[in-house]
Scaffold this motif. Structure first.
Motif, short mmCIF file in Angstrom:
data_model
loop_
_atom_site.label_atom_id
_atom_site.label_comp_id
_atom_site.label_asym_id
_atom_site.label_seq_id
_atom_site.Cartn_x
_atom_site.Cartn_y
_atom_site.Cartn_z
N GLN A 59 0.83 -1.21 0.00
CA GLN A 59 0.00 0.00 0.00
C GLN A 59 0.86 1.26 0.00
OE1 GLN A 59 -2.50 -0.51 3.44
NE2 GLN A 59 -3.87 -1.95 2.42
N LEU A 61 1.00 4.08 -2.91
CA LEU A 61 0.75 5.49 -2.59
C LEU A 61 1.89 6.37 -3.07
CD1 LEU A 61 -0.90 7.72 -1.13
CD2 LEU A 61 0.46 7.17 0.91
N THR A 62 3.12 5.99 -2.74
CA THR A 62 4.25 6.85 -3.11
C THR A 62 4.44 6.89 -4.62
OG1 THR A 62 5.84 5.05 -2.76
CG2 THR A 62 5.44 6.54 -0.91
N SER A 78 2.10 6.85 -6.75
CA SER A 78 1.03 7.68 -7.30
C SER A 78 1.39 9.17 -7.30
CB SER A 78 -0.28 7.47 -6.53
OG SER A 78 -0.21 8.08 -5.24
#
Length: 162
Positions: free
Chosen positions: A147, A151-152, A154
């Motif tokens: 996750q 996230l990073t 993105s």
């Protein structure tokens, strides 16, 4: 290294404020903090020998030794814990989170256990070692890493225009 200054749970304090802190004052209030000096001079808890831990709690500093063997962790050699470049370290991390056992996992469990105690998720290193192992063995730790990676990654993606 996994942690440089191990875990600080200072309430909204900057690194400068922590460094300049008068440990007996209210300015440096903390729920709980650990500063560690690992065996063989490491900047994290190590399974190569006894570790020096300074625990800050309620404005007091208590310093003691943590012996990983007394916690049931086998001793390791410094060479057993060596990493490499970023790609190799990422592969090591994924292997541990995918269930690989050995000295690197043991040192991860020991440091994660200290984080759980500092974060008030467990009362002792003994209790938190079991919690850390459960997080890895259940796959939850790997899911959290995935996750975080998602996230990073993105952040670098261009936004679609409508």
């Amino acid at each position: 290294c996994w942690f440089c200054l191990f875990v600080f749970f200072f309430k909204q304090k900057t690194a400068y404020e922590i460094k300049e802190c008068d440990w007996s004052s209210d300015v440096c209030s903390s729920d709980l903090a650990f500063v560690v000096h690992g065996a063989d001079g490491l900047d994290e808890l190590s399974t190569t020998g006894a570790n020096r831990v300074s625990r800050v709690h309620d404005g007091r500093v208590e310093t003691y030794q943590v012996d990983p063997q007394a916690l049931g962790l086998p001793p390791a050699q410094l060479s057993d814990l060596a990493g490499g470049d970023a790609q190799e370290n990422a592969a090591i991390t994924r292997a541990i989170l995918d269930g690989e056992h050995g000295p690197k996992r043991d040192v991860v469990l020991l440091n994660a256990a200290a984080v759980l105690v500092a974060g008030d998720r467990a009362q002792s290193l003994e209790d938190s070692l079991a919690l850390a192992a459960k997080a890895i063995d259940s796959g939850e730790a790997r899911r959290k890493l995935d996750q975080l990676v998602e996230l990073t990654q993105s952040f670098g993606q261009p936004k679609e225009r409508t």
